[in-house]
Design a protein around this motif. Structure first.
Motif, PDB file in Angstrom:
ATOM      1  N   GLU A 132      36.146  48.442  49.120  1.00 31.14           N
ATOM      2  CA  GLU A 132      36.008  47.400  50.179  1.00 31.14           C
ATOM      3  C   GLU A 132      36.127  46.000  49.606  1.00 31.14           C
ATOM      4  N   VAL A 133      36.240  45.861  48.426  1.00 36.33           N
ATOM      5  CA  VAL A 133      36.111  44.796  47.645  1.00 36.33           C
ATOM      6  C   VAL A 133      37.566  43.734  48.089  1.00 36.33           C
ATOM      7  N   ALA A 134      38.677  44.431  48.192  1.00 32.15           N
ATOM      8  CA  ALA A 134      39.963  43.742  48.772  1.00 32.15           C
ATOM      9  C   ALA A 134      39.946  43.212  50.075  1.00 32.15           C
ATOM     10  N   ALA A 135      38.974  43.651  50.893  1.00 31.97           N
ATOM     11  CA  ALA A 135      38.942  43.164  52.190  1.00 31.97           C
ATOM     12  C   ALA A 135      38.206  41.862  52.344  1.00 31.97           C
ATOM     13  N   LYS A 136      37.613  41.388  51.496  1.00 30.00           N
ATOM     14  CA  LYS A 136      36.672  40.232  51.477  1.00 30.00           C
ATOM     15  C   LYS A 136      37.677  39.067  51.111  1.00 30.00           C
ATOM     16  N   ARG A 137      37.087  37.958  51.490  1.00 26.68           N
ATOM     17  CA  ARG A 137      37.804  36.767  51.099  1.00 26.68           C
ATOM     18  C   ARG A 137      37.448  36.370  49.800  1.00 26.68           C
ATOM     19  N   LEU A 138      38.281  36.712  48.811  1.00 29.30           N
ATOM     20  CA  LEU A 138      38.151  36.734  47.394  1.00 29.30           C
ATOM     21  C   LEU A 138      38.406  35.200  46.781  1.00 29.30           C
ATOM     22  N   HIS A 139      38.073  34.776  45.964  1.00 28.85           N
ATOM     23  CA  HIS A 139      38.112  33.798  44.969  1.00 28.85           C
ATOM     24  C   HIS A 139      39.810  34.102  44.419  1.00 28.85           C
ATOM     25  N   PRO A 140      40.603  33.278  44.494  1.00 30.30           N
ATOM     26  CA  PRO A 140      42.042  33.370  44.162  1.00 30.30           C
ATOM     27  C   PRO A 140      42.324  33.889  42.647  1.00 30.30           C
ATOM     28  N   GLY A 141      41.508  33.488  41.821  1.00 34.03           N
ATOM     29  CA  GLY A 141      41.492  34.062  40.649  1.00 34.03           C
ATOM     30  C   GLY A 141      40.959  35.531  40.292  1.00 34.03           C
ATOM     31  N   PHE A 142      39.879  35.946  41.185  1.00 31.48           N
ATOM     32  CA  PHE A 142      39.398  37.242  40.949  1.00 31.48           C
ATOM     33  C   PHE A 142      40.313  38.095  41.802  1.00 31.48           C
ATOM     34  N   ALA A 143      40.876  37.439  43.065  1.00 35.57           N
ATOM     35  CA  ALA A 143      41.897  38.250  43.867  1.00 35.57           C
ATOM     36  C   ALA A 143      43.056  38.720  43.053  1.00 35.57           C
ATOM     37  N   ASP A 144      43.478  37.962  42.170  1.00 35.97           N
ATOM     38  CA  ASP A 144      44.740  38.078  41.334  1.00 35.97           C
ATOM     39  C   ASP A 144      44.347  39.138  40.326  1.00 35.97           C
ATOM     40  N   SER A 145      43.253  39.104  39.759  1.00 34.22           N
ATOM     41  CA  SER A 145      42.631  40.063  38.739  1.00 34.22           C
ATOM     42  C   SER A 145      42.289  41.511  39.057  1.00 34.22           C
ATOM     43  N   TRP A 146      41.784  41.458  40.400  1.00 37.33           N
ATOM     44  CA  TRP A 146      41.178  42.716  40.776  1.00 37.33           C
ATOM     45  C   TRP A 146      41.905  43.947  40.615  1.00 37.33           C
ATOM     46  N   PRO A 147      43.084  43.933  41.166  1.00 37.74           N
ATOM     47  CA  PRO A 147      44.060  45.315  40.975  1.00 37.74           C
ATOM     48  C   PRO A 147      43.974  45.854  39.637  1.00 37.74           C
ATOM     49  N   LEU A 148      44.031  45.077  38.590  1.00 35.48           N
ATOM     50  CA  LEU A 148      44.158  45.625  37.319  1.00 35.48           C
ATOM     51  C   LEU A 148      42.437  46.022  37.016  1.00 35.48           C
ATOM     52  N   ILE A 149      41.508  45.155  37.204  1.00 34.26           N
ATOM     53  CA  ILE A 149      40.262  45.418  36.675  1.00 34.26           C
ATOM     54  C   ILE A 149      39.718  46.837  37.497  1.00 34.26           C
ATOM     55  N   ARG A 150      39.963  46.826  38.904  1.00 30.19           N
ATOM     56  CA  ARG A 150      39.696  48.110  39.709  1.00 30.19           C
ATOM     57  C   ARG A 150      39.968  49.357  38.986  1.00 30.19           C
ATOM     58  N   ALA A 151      41.180  49.140  38.382  1.00 30.21           N
ATOM     59  CA  ALA A 151      41.516  50.406  37.484  1.00 30.21           C
ATOM     60  C   ALA A 151      40.746  50.766  36.243  1.00 30.21           C
ATOM     61  N   ALA A 152      40.123  49.981  35.900  1.00 30.49           N
ATOM     62  CA  ALA A 152      39.409  50.316  34.697  1.00 30.49           C
ATOM     63  C   ALA A 152      37.835  50.184  34.736  1.00 30.49           C
ATOM     64  N   LEU A 153      37.330  50.548  36.047  1.00 31.14           N
ATOM     65  CA  LEU A 153      35.636  50.548  36.243  1.00 31.14           C
ATOM     66  C   LEU A 153      35.145  51.808  35.722  1.00 31.14           C
ATOM     67  N   SER A 154      35.844  53.006  35.348  1.00 29.75           N
ATOM     68  CA  SER A 154      35.602  54.213  34.947  1.00 29.75           C
ATOM     69  C   SER A 154      35.059  53.936  33.381  1.00 29.75           C
ATOM     70  N   PRO A 155      33.935  53.839  32.955  1.00 33.50           N
ATOM     71  CA  PRO A 155      33.460  54.037  31.718  1.00 33.50           C
ATOM     72  C   PRO A 155      34.442  55.077  30.660  1.00 33.50           C
TER      73      PRO A 155
END
Length: 291
Positions: A132-155
């Protein structure tokens, strides 16, 4: 060196203004529920701040003497009253703008920790399902990084076939003192868990640095000379009562469903057994190249 000596605007090579003379860092706290869904702790920025009203991470300017982890944990304490001992750092992503960078520290939390705005920089703190993160109004820098970070959330959990790794290393006389060779390797692994791993094998999402949990499986003479259990916060020793391969397979089975198991071995039969359980596999050369 002084507290808050990083406060101020900096200009990156792209011509953009950023807050933080020495760069900035933020904490991405992650908790996986039993169904495997990661939840992340987001901060709604105060209206008066840069990109006010958007959602991002508790974070801010790093002081001159701080590394990214120290700065991110300090900011999380100041802005969300989160204590550093409630999370375990698992990864680092650097968004480099040329002369200025924002460093996202990914940290594992055991639960949906209580968090609330602790100063005037935040309007809200909220745990949000990753989907649900991408549906929020995100800080532009975080929005740019989020797709890559999302893929790396599993330890990542690295399971080490220590006997196979020692054999590949081919130290002089190692076969005469397997316990000593294992002990030397474990000491190097302790240092590796502290500094993190910068080059992970294929199949692991790309981050600037990973801080995986490591499980070193010992068998035979090496196991008889070692003590089981945690060596430090991110490394533990597993003693094989019988077959080392069987112990490694059982260790992989015990990895939590939302974790990524990475087995280090060159043994073909063992590789097939753990891959059938969904584990990733790499050879000893990868690990030895990190030491």
């Amino acid at each position: 060196m002084a507290a808050m000596d990083g406060d101020g605007w900096a200009l990156c090579s792209l011509g953009h203004q950023h807050w933080g003379l020495h760069g900035a860092a933020g904490l991405l706290a992650v908790h996986h529920t039993l169904d495997g869904m990661p939840y992340v702790l987001l901060q709604k920025r105060a209206w008066w701040s840069h990109h006010g009203g958007t959602w991002g991470l508790p974070g801010g300017a790093r002081d001159s003497h701080e590394d990214a982890v120290t700065g991110a944990l300090r900011e999380a304490r100041e802005e969300a009253a989160l204590s550093a001992d409630l999370v375990r750092v698992r990864g680092l992503y650097v968004d480099d703008h040329g002369g200025w960078s924002f460093q996202t520290v990914i940290a594992e939390a055991d639960g949906l920790l209580d968090a609330a705005p602790a100063n005037g920089e935040s309007l809200d703190m909220r745990w949000v399902a990753a989907d649900e993160v991408a549906a929020k109004r995100l800080h532009p820098g975080f929005a740019d990084s989020w797709p890559l970070i999302r893929a790396a959330l599993s330890p990542v959990v690295v399971v080490l076939d220590v006997a196979n790794i020692i054999g590949a290393r081919a130290e002089h006389g190692w076969w005469k003192d397997r316990a000593g060779a294992a002990n030397r390797l474990l000491n190097e692994l302790i240092a590796l868990t502290a500094r993190g791993v910068g080059d992970m094998p294929e199949g692991v999402p790309a981050l600037t640095r990973w801080f995986p949990r490591m499980l070193a499986v010992l068998e035979g003479a090496a196991a008889r000379a070692a003590d089981p259990g945690p060596v430090n916060g991110d490394m533990s020793v597993v003693l094989a009562g019988g077959s080392g391969d069987d112990a490694i397979v059982e260790t992989v089975r015990d990895v939590r469903p939302w974790e990524t198991a990475l087995v280090v071995t060159a043994d073909r039969g063992l590789r097939e057994r753990v891959m059938a359980l969904g584990a990733l596999v790499t050879g000893p050369r990868w690990l030895l190249g990190q030491l």
